[in-house]
Scaffold this motif. Structure first.
Motif, PDB file in Angstrom:
ATOM      1  N   CYS A  65       0.840  -1.192   0.000  1.00  0.00           N
ATOM      2  CA  CYS A  65       0.000   0.000   0.000  1.00  0.00           C
ATOM      3  C   CYS A  65       0.883   1.253   0.000  1.00  0.00           C
ATOM      4  O   CYS A  65       2.078   1.162   0.249  1.00  0.00           O
ATOM      5  CB  CYS A  65      -0.873   0.057   1.244  1.00  0.00           C
ATOM      6  SG  CYS A  65      -2.144  -1.208   1.381  1.00  0.00           S
ATOM      7  N   LEU A  66       0.264   2.421  -0.227  1.00  0.00           N
ATOM      8  CA  LEU A  66       0.924   3.709  -0.068  1.00  0.00           C
ATOM      9  C   LEU A  66       0.675   4.212   1.346  1.00  0.00           C
ATOM     10  O   LEU A  66      -0.298   3.828   1.995  1.00  0.00           O
ATOM     11  CB  LEU A  66       0.389   4.711  -1.087  1.00  0.00           C
ATOM     12  CG  LEU A  66       0.483   4.277  -2.553  1.00  0.00           C
ATOM     13  CD1 LEU A  66      -0.169   5.312  -3.445  1.00  0.00           C
ATOM     14  CD2 LEU A  66       1.926   4.048  -2.962  1.00  0.00           C
ATOM     15  N   ASN A  67       1.565   5.095   1.834  1.00  0.00           N
ATOM     16  CA  ASN A  67       1.355   5.628   3.177  1.00  0.00           C
ATOM     17  C   ASN A  67       1.365   7.153   3.146  1.00  0.00           C
ATOM     18  O   ASN A  67       2.046   7.756   2.309  1.00  0.00           O
ATOM     19  CB  ASN A  67       2.409   5.086   4.146  1.00  0.00           C
ATOM     20  CG  ASN A  67       3.732   5.792   4.015  1.00  0.00           C
ATOM     21  OD1 ASN A  67       3.933   6.882   4.546  1.00  0.00           O
ATOM     22  ND2 ASN A  67       4.666   5.172   3.296  1.00  0.00           N
ATOM     23  N   PRO A  68       0.616   7.799   4.048  1.00  0.00           N
ATOM     24  CA  PRO A  68       0.474   9.259   4.014  1.00  0.00           C
ATOM     25  C   PRO A  68       1.577  10.006   4.743  1.00  0.00           C
ATOM     26  O   PRO A  68       1.465  11.220   4.929  1.00  0.00           O
ATOM     27  CB  PRO A  68      -0.872   9.481   4.708  1.00  0.00           C
ATOM     28  CG  PRO A  68      -0.962   8.368   5.686  1.00  0.00           C
ATOM     29  CD  PRO A  68      -0.295   7.185   5.023  1.00  0.00           C
ATOM     30  N   TYR A  69       2.637   9.306   5.153  1.00  0.00           N
ATOM     31  CA  TYR A  69       3.765   9.968   5.811  1.00  0.00           C
ATOM     32  C   TYR A  69       4.878  10.287   4.821  1.00  0.00           C
ATOM     33  O   TYR A  69       5.450  11.371   4.836  1.00  0.00           O
ATOM     34  CB  TYR A  69       4.303   9.096   6.945  1.00  0.00           C
ATOM     35  CG  TYR A  69       3.307   8.863   8.049  1.00  0.00           C
ATOM     36  CD1 TYR A  69       2.989   9.858   8.957  1.00  0.00           C
ATOM     37  CD2 TYR A  69       2.669   7.631   8.176  1.00  0.00           C
ATOM     38  CE1 TYR A  69       2.071   9.643   9.970  1.00  0.00           C
ATOM     39  CE2 TYR A  69       1.753   7.395   9.182  1.00  0.00           C
ATOM     40  CZ  TYR A  69       1.457   8.412  10.077  1.00  0.00           C
ATOM     41  OH  TYR A  69       0.538   8.201  11.066  1.00  0.00           O
ATOM     42  N   SER A  70       5.187   9.354   3.955  1.00  0.00           N
ATOM     43  CA  SER A  70       6.243   9.596   2.968  1.00  0.00           C
ATOM     44  C   SER A  70       5.688  10.120   1.654  1.00  0.00           C
ATOM     45  O   SER A  70       6.444  10.548   0.786  1.00  0.00           O
ATOM     46  CB  SER A  70       7.041   8.313   2.716  1.00  0.00           C
ATOM     47  OG  SER A  70       6.215   7.296   2.169  1.00  0.00           O
ATOM     48  N   ALA A 103      13.747   4.216   9.592  1.00  0.00           N
ATOM     49  CA  ALA A 103      15.058   4.074   8.964  1.00  0.00           C
ATOM     50  C   ALA A 103      15.409   5.261   8.085  1.00  0.00           C
ATOM     51  O   ALA A 103      16.579   5.505   7.792  1.00  0.00           O
ATOM     52  CB  ALA A 103      15.118   2.781   8.147  1.00  0.00           C
ATOM     53  N   VAL A 104      14.392   6.004   7.635  1.00  0.00           N
ATOM     54  CA  VAL A 104      14.638   7.189   6.811  1.00  0.00           C
ATOM     55  C   VAL A 104      14.204   8.462   7.540  1.00  0.00           C
ATOM     56  O   VAL A 104      13.991   9.510   6.931  1.00  0.00           O
ATOM     57  CB  VAL A 104      13.934   7.081   5.437  1.00  0.00           C
ATOM     58  CG1 VAL A 104      14.630   6.037   4.578  1.00  0.00           C
ATOM     59  CG2 VAL A 104      12.463   6.749   5.581  1.00  0.00           C
ATOM     60  N   GLY A 105      14.061   8.350   8.857  1.00  0.00           N
ATOM     61  CA  GLY A 105      13.809   9.534   9.680  1.00  0.00           C
ATOM     62  C   GLY A 105      12.416  10.105   9.579  1.00  0.00           C
ATOM     63  O   GLY A 105      12.214  11.297   9.816  1.00  0.00           O
TER      64      GLY A 105
END
Length: 333
Positions: A65-70, A103-105
């Motif tokens: 799925c896609l996420n609304p944070y990144s 892991a990517v902050g």
């Protein structure tokens, strides 16, 4: 009642052209849905999905799925709109909170609010609603609207979730809920009750929310080789999903040993520790007959869709072809 579907889930780690070839094969074999995972540090799913849209005519397509944070909700709206246009209305919208983003902050505060508001923003934009939106995490200024054609105002929404709160949210707003990394029929009634807890207060029929279970799949005529490969794949996420499954009684010391070996890069040794009964909870693996029996148990338990995930076989093409020519016919009987 909606007929059960069989889907194929692809990791976005392939070369240009591979996705089109595999999607065409999946469509010819009779699969209903082809998904692309949105896992951290792999190719963005929109690239393989657009390639597959051009190569197919029937299968539904989406990111799981896609996420609304990144990815901001307006960008999610744009990607779904592009896929829906390219596929002539075959896209679905997949949303989840995302995993390993630390892991990517990228922090992940208030995931339920983020998912609910992201879906609201996406559908307002796709629907041409320019009245504005003032949420707790996302907003749209009045007059903000997409400046390109949209095929459909509301492609179906799939939420990726395991827990009670995420499943309840799916019950309130989603068309499907996907439990990723599970092949366990005992999870189906658990998820159904969790969905019900959100659907009923919202005035929705819980049965309208389809339950999707998907996991690593390795099928081969050499069942032992397939299961050995699946053990290695499952070892990499066993410590995460075992804790999410309240019906699975996986010994804590086994999880600790598997996790330690994976952390040291010894994935194959970690997989070798996984016994058959645990493997079957979190992967589809073995001969075509074994894989079909696992999928049939999920269909009998009431899932709307079984999703066979990467790597499919000892090679991509062999796995997809064997699923299509040997496993799928057994499930269509």
């Amino acid at each position: 009642m909606t007929a059960a579907e069989i889907g194929l889930g692809l990791q976005s780690d392939k070369r240009a052209g591979d996705y089109a070839r595999l999607a065409r094969r999946a469509e010819v074999h009779g699969f209903d849905v082809v998904s692309v995972f949105g896992d951290l540090m792999y190719q963005p799913p929109v690239f393989p999905l657009l390639e597959m849209a051009a190569a197919t005519r029937r299968v539904r397509l989406g990111a799981a799925c896609l996420n609304p944070y990144s990815l901001a909700p307006y960008e999610i709206a744009g990607q779904v709109a592009a896929l829906d246009l390219a596929s002539d209305g075959r896209a679905y919208l997949g949303l989840a909170r995302g995993t390993w983003l630390g892991a990517v902050g990228i922090p992940q505060p208030r995931p339920l609010t983020a998912l609910a508001e992201a879906a609201e923003v996406v559908y307002r934009l796709l629907g041409g609603d320019d009245g504005g939106f003032e949420g707790e995490m996302f907003r749209l200024e009045p007059g903000t609207r997409l400046r390109y054609p949209v095929r459909r105002p509301r492609p179906p929404l799939l939420l990726g979730a395991w827990g009670p709160k995420g499943a309840a949210l799916a019950g309130r707003i989603a068309d499907e809920i996907k439990v990723g990394g599970s092949a366990n029929p005992a999870m189906v009634p658990v998820i159904r009750e969790r969905v019900r807890a959100g659907a009923v207060p919202a005035g929705r029929d819980p049965g309208d929310v389809g339950i999707v279970l998907g996991a690593v799949t390795v099928v081969d005529r050499d069942g032992a080789a397939a299961r050995a490969r699946a053990r290695t794949e499952v070892a990499m996420y066993l410590a995460v999903v075992a804790d999410l499954d309240p019906t699975a009684d996986v010994p804590a010391d086994l999880l600790a040993r598997v996790k330690a070996l994976v952390a040291s890069g010894e994935d194959r040794a970690a997989g070798a520790l996984i016994p058959d009964d645990v493997l079957d909870l979190f992967a589809f693996s073995g001969t075509p007959g074994q894989v079909a029996a696992q999928a049939r148990a999920l269909l009998d338990a009431g899932v709307r869709r079984v999703e066979f995930g990467t790597p499919h076989g000892l090679t991509d093409d062999e796995g997809v072809d064997l699923l299509g020519t040997a496993v799928l016919p057994m499930l269509r009987e």
